[in-house]
Design an enzyme around this catalytic site. Structure first.
Site, PDB file in Angstrom:
ATOM      1  N   GLU A  14      -3.186  16.368 -15.008  1.00 23.59           N
ATOM      2  CA  GLU A  14      -2.977  15.645 -16.261  1.00 23.59           C
ATOM      3  C   GLU A  14      -3.258  16.594 -17.432  1.00 23.59           C
ATOM      4  OE1 GLU A  14      -5.938  12.622 -17.359  1.00 23.59           O
ATOM      5  OE2 GLU A  14      -6.767  12.867 -15.361  1.00 23.59           O
ATOM      6  N   CYS A  21      -6.193  10.673 -13.099  1.00 25.34           N
ATOM      7  CA  CYS A  21      -6.898  11.327 -11.972  1.00 25.34           C
ATOM      8  C   CYS A  21      -6.352  10.905 -10.608  1.00 25.34           C
ATOM      9  CB  CYS A  21      -8.383  11.001 -12.030  1.00 25.34           C
ATOM     10  SG  CYS A  21      -9.162  11.551 -13.531  1.00 25.34           S
ATOM     11  N   HIS A  32     -13.782   8.670  -6.667  1.00 23.58           N
ATOM     12  CA  HIS A  32     -13.415   9.501  -7.821  1.00 23.58           C
ATOM     13  C   HIS A  32     -14.681   9.694  -8.659  1.00 23.58           C
ATOM     14  CE1 HIS A  32     -11.826  11.159 -11.378  1.00 23.58           C
ATOM     15  NE2 HIS A  32     -12.003  10.062 -12.104  1.00 23.58           N
TER      16      HIS A  32
HETATM   17  P1  HMG Z   1     -23.047   6.622 -22.954  1.00 25.57           P
HETATM   18  O1  HMG Z   1     -22.535   5.265 -23.298  1.00 25.57           O
HETATM   19  O2  HMG Z   1     -23.356   7.525 -24.079  1.00 25.57           O
HETATM   20  O3  HMG Z   1     -24.307   6.562 -22.023  1.00 25.57           O
HETATM   21  O4  HMG Z   1     -22.045   7.375 -22.005  1.00 25.57           O
HETATM   22  P2  HMG Z   1     -25.339   5.378 -21.742  1.00 25.57           P
HETATM   23  O5  HMG Z   1     -26.070   5.087 -23.006  1.00 25.57           O
HETATM   24  O6  HMG Z   1     -24.653   4.230 -21.039  1.00 25.57           O
HETATM   25  O7  HMG Z   1     -26.315   6.143 -20.758  1.00 25.57           O
HETATM   26  C1  HMG Z   1     -25.852   6.503 -19.485  1.00 25.57           C
HETATM   27  C2  HMG Z   1     -26.949   6.148 -18.486  1.00 25.57           C
HETATM   28  O8  HMG Z   1     -28.045   7.018 -18.760  1.00 25.57           O
HETATM   29  C3  HMG Z   1     -27.496   4.714 -18.632  1.00 25.57           C
HETATM   30  O9  HMG Z   1     -27.797   4.261 -17.333  1.00 25.57           O
HETATM   31  C4  HMG Z   1     -28.780   4.925 -19.405  1.00 25.57           C
HETATM   32  O10 HMG Z   1     -29.755   3.912 -19.184  1.00 25.57           O
HETATM   33  C5  HMG Z   1     -29.245   6.241 -18.827  1.00 25.57           C
HETATM   34  P3  HMG Z   1     -27.111   2.920 -16.755  1.00 25.57           P
HETATM   35  O11 HMG Z   1     -27.250   1.860 -17.792  1.00 25.57           O
HETATM   36  O12 HMG Z   1     -25.632   3.290 -16.552  1.00 25.57           O
HETATM   37  O13 HMG Z   1     -27.821   2.648 -15.486  1.00 25.57           O
HETATM   38  N1  HMG Z   1     -30.181   6.979 -19.707  1.00 25.57           N
HETATM   39  C6  HMG Z   1     -31.234   7.660 -19.233  1.00 25.57           C
HETATM   40  N2  HMG Z   1     -31.712   7.829 -17.990  1.00 25.57           N
HETATM   41  C7  HMG Z   1     -32.837   8.617 -17.837  1.00 25.57           C
HETATM   42  N3  HMG Z   1     -33.480   9.207 -18.884  1.00 25.57           N
HETATM   43  C8  HMG Z   1     -33.038   9.039 -20.149  1.00 25.57           C
HETATM   44  C9  HMG Z   1     -31.861   8.243 -20.368  1.00 25.57           C
HETATM   45  N4  HMG Z   1     -31.153   7.897 -21.473  1.00 25.57           N
HETATM   46  C10 HMG Z   1     -30.121   7.115 -21.047  1.00 25.57           C
HETATM   47  N5  HMG Z   1     -33.663   9.634 -21.155  1.00 25.57           N
HETATM   48  C11 HMG Z   1     -20.155   6.964 -20.563  1.00 25.57           C
HETATM   49  C12 HMG Z   1     -21.662   6.916 -20.701  1.00 25.57           C
HETATM   50  C13 HMG Z   1     -19.747   6.796 -19.115  1.00 25.57           C
HETATM   51  C14 HMG Z   1     -19.547   5.826 -21.385  1.00 25.57           C
HETATM   52  C15 HMG Z   1     -19.656   8.329 -21.095  1.00 25.57           C
HETATM   53  O14 HMG Z   1     -20.152   9.382 -20.316  1.00 25.57           O
HETATM   54  C16 HMG Z   1     -18.150   8.453 -21.216  1.00 25.57           C
HETATM   55  O15 HMG Z   1     -17.534   7.939 -22.130  1.00 25.57           O
HETATM   56  N6  HMG Z   1     -17.522   9.188 -20.262  1.00 25.57           N
HETATM   57  C17 HMG Z   1     -16.080   9.395 -20.233  1.00 25.57           C
HETATM   58  C18 HMG Z   1     -15.368   8.220 -19.585  1.00 25.57           C
HETATM   59  C19 HMG Z   1     -15.673   8.078 -18.126  1.00 25.57           C
HETATM   60  O16 HMG Z   1     -16.161   8.988 -17.481  1.00 25.57           O
HETATM   61  N7  HMG Z   1     -15.331   6.901 -17.562  1.00 25.57           N
HETATM   62  C20 HMG Z   1     -15.524   6.661 -16.151  1.00 25.57           C
HETATM   63  C21 HMG Z   1     -14.532   5.645 -15.589  1.00 25.57           C
HETATM   64  S1  HMG Z   1     -12.848   6.047 -16.026  1.00 25.57           S
HETATM   65  C22 HMG Z   1     -12.408   7.317 -14.905  1.00 25.57           C
HETATM   66  O17 HMG Z   1     -13.115   7.551 -13.981  1.00 25.57           O
HETATM   67  C23 HMG Z   1     -11.158   8.066 -15.176  1.00 25.57           C
HETATM   68  C24 HMG Z   1     -11.321   9.443 -15.796  1.00 25.57           C
HETATM   69  O18 HMG Z   1     -11.778  10.385 -14.850  1.00 25.57           O
HETATM   70  C25 HMG Z   1      -9.995   9.892 -16.405  1.00 25.57           C
HETATM   71  C26 HMG Z   1      -8.730   9.850 -15.572  1.00 25.57           C
HETATM   72  O19 HMG Z   1      -8.474   8.983 -14.746  1.00 25.57           O
HETATM   73  O20 HMG Z   1      -7.893  10.720 -15.837  1.00 25.57           O
HETATM   74  C27 HMG Z   1     -12.331   9.446 -16.925  1.00 25.57           C
END
Ligand code: HMG
Length: 388
Positions: free
Chosen positions: A79, A111, A233
């Site tokens: 992609e 992906c 994935h």
């Molecule tokens: P965010 O919203 O900034 O993070 O980003 P958060 O606030 O939800 O924190 C993440 C986790 O860290 C949470 O745990 C927090 O509690 C924990 P959870 O609630 O999930 O259990 N946390 C801590 N833990 C320990 N010590 C600390 C601490 N602080 C926080 N100090 C988000 C998370 C996934 C949204 C972000 O990384 C993102 O936008 N990523 C990109 C999108 C993505 O990866 N999506 C996944 C599904 S889509 C997919 O897989 C397709 C893709 O590969 C593309 C394609 O298909 O081509 C992306």
């Protein structure tokens, strides 16, 4: 006659940023990355590296071992396309010295497309058992700086040889699919970075997992407890834990934390230090499982969940072939990962912003990658690749 994965090898850039460095700059705890999303490092592509060079580097050990004679098709999943018309795999075809009777095509659906390529390859080799298909998935995951996606960048490529009587994993014909038109993650042609609704994307991922699994059990005689390991994935490593808990719940199976770890942990070793490699990520996860699991996996069933935003998802199954451990590239992968260089935050920004010339003038690209193949210049709108 069985069909499936006969060889598997991956490649990633020689540069990485430790997510502790990113957390320091952002003035947040590194625990958010190390424990929160289970990511420690992310690979950053060198200026003279792209999906073509990474793909050729991933396939090189495999070609060295099996040669090119029987490869009748190259399916290239990405992609991070570099051209709207020409398939990136055509450059790879030359770099690897594939024969001129080998067809090449590029596939896209976020992906997911590597899985489409694997399934199409299985069908092709079933029809022409004397031929093999080279499937390569190669991507650079890029998000805008200072967004929630930034820590989940990465880059990498995986090359797989699909054949009859494979030596690594036999792929079963039954699959479960789920497709829905959603906007969770996408990248319009005029953008170099993806747009993502992070939280929504993880919800859609889990919803797709449930539906793809339900479709799978309609067509397969296998049940959740028949699988010893699950390759998901991996947009970030902890997604596997979230997915696995969700799938266990869907199946009303109670799993202890130890059981969850045992069923997914070994798929994560490489992803934790590479980051998201989009199309390649689930198959780098499979490589991690085969190369790092202390148990002998021969005869074990592995479940695969492939997800591509937008979205298309697929659940399928495979069986690890006895003797598989003799056919891996474990040392090559270990040496490659050990030889990587950590970059400072400023170096990371330089790599991130490295110019992508579009004016048609001649631009030499400085040598930076330690890989065998590099993008040496862009001139007259043509990309010039060399073998080092
Ligand atoms: P965010 O919203 O900034 O993070 O980003 P958060 O606030 O939800 O924190 C993440 C986790 O860290 C949470 O745990 C927090 O509690 C924990 P959870 O609630 O999930 O259990 N946390 C801590 N833990 C320990 N010590 C600390 C601490 N602080 C926080 N100090 C988000 C998370 C996934 C949204 C972000 O990384 C993102 O936008 N990523 C990109 C999108 C993505 O990866 N999506 C996944 C599904 S889509 C997919 O897989 C397709 C893709 O590969 C593309 C394609 O298909 O081509 C992306």
């Amino acid at each position: 006659m069985s069909v499936g994965i006969d060889e598997i090898s991956f490649y990633t850039s020689n540069y990485f940023l430790d997510l502790r460095t990113l957390a320091d700059v952002q003035k947040i705890e590194s625990g958010k990355y190390y424990q929160g999303i289970w990511q420690e490092r992310m690979s950053m592509a060198a200026p003279d590296e792209d999906v073509v060079t990474m793909a050729a580097n991933a396939a090189n050990p495999l070609i060295d071992r099996v040669g090119t004679d029987t490869i009748g098709t190259l399916l290239f999943a990405t992609e991070t396309g570099i051209d709207q018309s020409k398939a990136a795999g055509v450059y790879v075809h030359r770099l690897l010295g594939l024969n001129s009777n080998c067809r090449v095509v590029e596939l896209k659906q976020a992906c997911y497309s590597a899985t489409a390529a694997v399934q199409m390859a299985c069908a092709l080799v079933a029809r022409q058992p004397n031929k093999k298909v080279l499937v390569i998935a190669s991507d650079v995951a890029r998000y805008d700086l200072d967004t929630s996606g930034e820590a989940t960048q990465g880059c990498g490529a995986v090359a797989m040889l699909i054949s009859t009587n494979p030596r690594l994993v036999e792929i079963d014909p039954e699959v479960g699919n789920y497709t829905e038109d959603v906007m969770d993650f996408w990248r319009p042609n005029y953008r170099t970075t993806a747009i993502v609704d992070g939280k929504y994307s993880t919800k859609i991922y889990l919803k797709s997992l449930k539906h793809a699994w339900e479709n799978f059990v309609e067509v397969s005689s296998l049940a959740f407890n028949d699988f010893s390991h699950f390759c998901y994935h991996l947009p970030f490593s902890r997604m596997a834990e979230k997915a696995h808990k969700h799938l266990a719940k869907v199946n009303k199976v109670g799993l202890s934390l130890d059981q969850i770890e045992q069923q997914v942990e070994d798929t994560l070793h490489y992803n934790r230090v590479i980051g998201n490699s989009y199309t390649a990520s689930m198959y780098i996860g499979l490589t991690s499982l085969l190369e790092n699991c202390k148990d002998n996996l021969a005869g074990q069933k592995v479940g695969f969940f492939s997800y591509g935003s937008g979205c298309v998802a697929e659940f399928f199954s495979g069986t690890v072939v006895p003797g598989y451990e003799q056919c891996l590239h474990t040392l090559t992968h270990k040496n490659m990962l050990d030889a990587r260089r950590e970059v400072t935050y400023d170096e990371y920004l330089t790599l991130y912003h490295y110019p992508d010339p579009r004016d048609g003038e001649h631009h030499d690209i400085p040598e930076s990658t330690t890989g065998r193949y590099r993008l040496a210049a862009i001139s007259g709108h043509k990309r010039e690749y060399v073998i080092c």
